[in-house]
Design a protein around this motif. Structure first.
Motif, PDB file in Angstrom:
ATOM      1  N   PRO A 129       0.682  -1.231  -0.036  1.00 56.01           N
ATOM      2  CA  PRO A 129       0.078   0.046   0.004  1.00 56.01           C
ATOM      3  C   PRO A 129       0.687   1.178  -0.047  1.00 56.01           C
ATOM      4  CG  PRO A 129       0.191  -0.946   2.045  1.00 56.01           C
ATOM      5  CD  PRO A 129       0.778  -1.773   1.303  1.00 56.01           C
ATOM      6  N   ALA A 130       0.160   2.412   0.081  1.00 54.25           N
ATOM      7  CA  ALA A 130       0.854   3.713   0.186  1.00 54.25           C
ATOM      8  C   ALA A 130       1.533   3.914   1.446  1.00 54.25           C
ATOM      9  CB  ALA A 130      -0.035   4.980  -0.139  1.00 54.25           C
ATOM     10  N   PRO A 131       2.569   4.597   1.605  1.00 49.85           N
ATOM     11  CA  PRO A 131       2.977   4.817   2.612  1.00 49.85           C
ATOM     12  C   PRO A 131       2.083   5.141   3.859  1.00 49.85           C
ATOM     13  CG  PRO A 131       4.319   6.236   1.210  1.00 49.85           C
ATOM     14  CD  PRO A 131       3.093   5.630   0.627  1.00 49.85           C
ATOM     15  N   TRP A 168      -8.657   0.330  -1.431  1.00 51.91           N
ATOM     16  CA  TRP A 168      -8.653   0.765  -0.160  1.00 51.91           C
ATOM     17  C   TRP A 168      -7.331   0.086   0.352  1.00 51.91           C
ATOM     18  CZ3 TRP A 168     -14.095  -1.055   1.594  1.00 51.91           C
ATOM     19  CH2 TRP A 168     -15.168  -0.363   1.127  1.00 51.91           C
ATOM     20  N   THR A 169      -6.850   0.913   1.316  1.00 51.17           N
ATOM     21  CA  THR A 169      -5.847   0.356   2.150  1.00 51.17           C
ATOM     22  C   THR A 169      -6.514   0.162   3.592  1.00 51.17           C
ATOM     23  OG1 THR A 169      -4.026   1.411   0.945  1.00 51.17           O
ATOM     24  CG2 THR A 169      -3.448   0.721   3.182  1.00 51.17           C
ATOM     25  N   LEU A 170      -6.244  -1.301   3.975  1.00 49.70           N
ATOM     26  CA  LEU A 170      -6.924  -1.500   5.022  1.00 49.70           C
ATOM     27  C   LEU A 170      -5.974  -1.564   6.207  1.00 49.70           C
ATOM     28  CD1 LEU A 170      -9.074  -4.676   4.011  1.00 49.70           C
ATOM     29  CD2 LEU A 170      -9.705  -2.106   4.286  1.00 49.70           C
ATOM     30  N   ARG A 171      -6.148  -1.145   7.614  1.00 47.72           N
ATOM     31  CA  ARG A 171      -5.027  -0.745   8.582  1.00 47.72           C
ATOM     32  C   ARG A 171      -5.774  -1.346   9.788  1.00 47.72           C
ATOM     33  NH1 ARG A 171      -2.829   5.063   8.984  1.00 47.72           N
ATOM     34  NH2 ARG A 171      -4.775   5.181  10.058  1.00 47.72           N
ATOM     35  N   ARG A 172      -4.971  -2.190  10.511  1.00 46.73           N
ATOM     36  CA  ARG A 172      -5.557  -2.685  11.864  1.00 46.73           C
ATOM     37  C   ARG A 172      -4.088  -3.014  12.487  1.00 46.73           C
ATOM     38  NH1 ARG A 172      -9.422  -7.665  12.475  1.00 46.73           N
ATOM     39  NH2 ARG A 172      -7.304  -8.733  11.961  1.00 46.73           N
ATOM     40  N   VAL A 215      -5.515   8.632   4.895  1.00 49.05           N
ATOM     41  CA  VAL A 215      -6.618   9.015   5.355  1.00 49.05           C
ATOM     42  C   VAL A 215      -7.749   7.920   5.899  1.00 49.05           C
ATOM     43  CG1 VAL A 215      -8.254  10.977   5.382  1.00 49.05           C
ATOM     44  CG2 VAL A 215      -5.863  11.200   4.582  1.00 49.05           C
ATOM     45  N   VAL A 216      -8.095   7.905   7.024  1.00 51.37           N
ATOM     46  CA  VAL A 216      -9.077   7.050   7.417  1.00 51.37           C
ATOM     47  C   VAL A 216     -10.510   7.420   6.794  1.00 51.37           C
ATOM     48  CG1 VAL A 216     -10.224   5.765   9.242  1.00 51.37           C
ATOM     49  CG2 VAL A 216      -7.825   6.244   9.416  1.00 51.37           C
ATOM     50  N   CYS A 269      -8.654   3.163   4.516  1.00 51.03           N
ATOM     51  CA  CYS A 269      -7.958   4.402   4.246  1.00 51.03           C
ATOM     52  C   CYS A 269      -7.721   4.580   2.740  1.00 51.03           C
ATOM     53  CB  CYS A 269      -6.566   4.335   5.029  1.00 51.03           C
ATOM     54  SG  CYS A 269      -6.426   3.542   6.470  1.00 51.03           S
ATOM     55  N   VAL A 270      -7.351   5.805   2.346  1.00 51.41           N
ATOM     56  CA  VAL A 270      -6.908   5.989   0.971  1.00 51.41           C
ATOM     57  C   VAL A 270      -5.754   6.881   1.001  1.00 51.41           C
ATOM     58  CG1 VAL A 270      -9.403   5.656   0.065  1.00 51.41           C
ATOM     59  CG2 VAL A 270      -8.570   7.881   0.872  1.00 51.41           C
ATOM     60  N   PRO A 271      -5.064   6.991   0.054  1.00 54.12           N
ATOM     61  CA  PRO A 271      -4.014   8.057   0.027  1.00 54.12           C
ATOM     62  C   PRO A 271      -4.491   9.438   0.109  1.00 54.12           C
ATOM     63  CG  PRO A 271      -3.570   6.179  -1.629  1.00 54.12           C
ATOM     64  CD  PRO A 271      -4.655   6.074  -1.029  1.00 54.12           C
ATOM     65  N   ARG A 272      -3.765  10.330   0.660  1.00 54.14           N
ATOM     66  CA  ARG A 272      -4.197  11.925   0.786  1.00 54.14           C
ATOM     67  C   ARG A 272      -4.518  12.560  -0.498  1.00 54.14           C
ATOM     68  NH1 ARG A 272      -3.381  13.824   5.716  1.00 54.14           N
ATOM     69  NH2 ARG A 272      -1.847  12.211   6.120  1.00 54.14           N
ATOM     70  N   HIS A 273      -3.532  12.028  -1.475  1.00 55.75           N
ATOM     71  CA  HIS A 273      -3.536  12.737  -2.837  1.00 55.75           C
ATOM     72  C   HIS A 273      -4.979  12.326  -3.495  1.00 55.75           C
ATOM     73  CE1 HIS A 273      -1.714   9.082  -3.858  1.00 55.75           C
ATOM     74  NE2 HIS A 273      -2.520   9.451  -5.248  1.00 55.75           N
ATOM     75  N   GLU A 274      -5.632  11.426  -3.147  1.00 55.08           N
ATOM     76  CA  GLU A 274      -6.666  10.822  -3.771  1.00 55.08           C
ATOM     77  C   GLU A 274      -8.034  11.549  -3.408  1.00 55.08           C
ATOM     78  OE1 GLU A 274      -7.452   6.739  -4.187  1.00 55.08           O
ATOM     79  OE2 GLU A 274      -5.249   6.273  -5.108  1.00 55.08           O
ATOM     80  N   LEU A 275      -8.078  12.332  -2.301  1.00 55.08           N
ATOM     81  CA  LEU A 275      -8.985  13.293  -1.843  1.00 55.08           C
ATOM     82  C   LEU A 275      -9.489  14.408  -2.597  1.00 55.08           C
ATOM     83  CD1 LEU A 275      -8.442  13.295   1.970  1.00 55.08           C
ATOM     84  CD2 LEU A 275      -9.805  11.945   0.897  1.00 55.08           C
ATOM     85  N   PRO A 276     -10.455  14.780  -3.003  1.00 53.95           N
ATOM     86  CA  PRO A 276     -10.883  15.759  -3.957  1.00 53.95           C
ATOM     87  C   PRO A 276     -10.557  17.133  -3.094  1.00 53.95           C
ATOM     88  CG  PRO A 276     -12.934  14.885  -3.006  1.00 53.95           C
ATOM     89  CD  PRO A 276     -11.728  14.014  -2.487  1.00 53.95           C
TER      90      PRO A 276
END
Length: 179
Positions: free
Chosen positions: A5-7, A45-49, A12-13, A90-97
């Motif tokens: 996944p992205a760093p 999606w990047t899943l984190r737990r 962003v959750v 989560c998604v990478p910050r740069h993908e947010l509109p």
């Protein structure tokens, strides 16, 4: 499911997998987006737990009241889906509109020093809560804050929140320290 996944610091959750849905490997998702089904616009999606990170692809999803259901690529078993409960989405910050001037994502407000009109630092924004009428900031004490009190401040621009300076890391508020 990919494992690259992205760093983590760029993520962003936007939601959380809460349980399984049906018997074919679908999951129930609680979305933090507004509107709720905006989360379905992100196909990867990047899943984190608990330090575990996985990258998954969304095949389809739908809104059922205040809960989303999602079908993830390669996930066809109910028990495999159950194992994903508790993962943040989560998604990478740069993908947010992009936002209009004066609009902010919650993650941008978290960590800002909160200073009232008397120049007293009340603490830092720890997180925000969504309520029926307006969002509420949870302001926790920190080094240099006026006292050790946690405060709940309404996130209402102009009325209580007077200015936000992301570069300086500060938010100016009209809020009495005794509240």
């Amino acid at each position: 499911m990919s494992q690259t996944p992205a760093p983590e610091e760029d993520l962003v959750v936007l939601g959380k997998i809460v349980s399984v849905y049906g018997v074919r490997g679908e999951v129930k998702v609680y979305s933090f987006t507004d509107p709720l089904d905006n989360l379905l616009e992100y196909r990867h999606w990047t899943l984190r737990r608990d330090g575990e990170i996985r990258k998954v692809s969304l095949v389809k999803g739908s809104l059922h009241g205040k809960v989303l259901t999602a079908k993830l690529k390669g996930l066809d078993d109910r028990e495999e889906a159950r194992a994903l409960s508790g993962f943040e989405i989560c998604v990478p910050r740069h993908e947010l509109p992009g936002l209009n001037e004066g609009d902010y994502y919650w993650y941008q407000l978290e960590g800002l020093k909160v200073i009232n009109q008397e120049g007293q630092m009340l603490g830092v924004v720890d997180h925000l809560l969504e309520t029926g009428s307006n969002d509420v900031m949870v302001v926790k004490p920190c080094v240099g804050s006026l006292d050790d009190r946690e405060r709940l401040l309404p996130y209402v621009l102009e009325q209580f929140v007077k200015s936000i300076d992301l570069v300086a890391g500060e938010m100016r508020v009209d809020w009495d320290a005794d509240f």
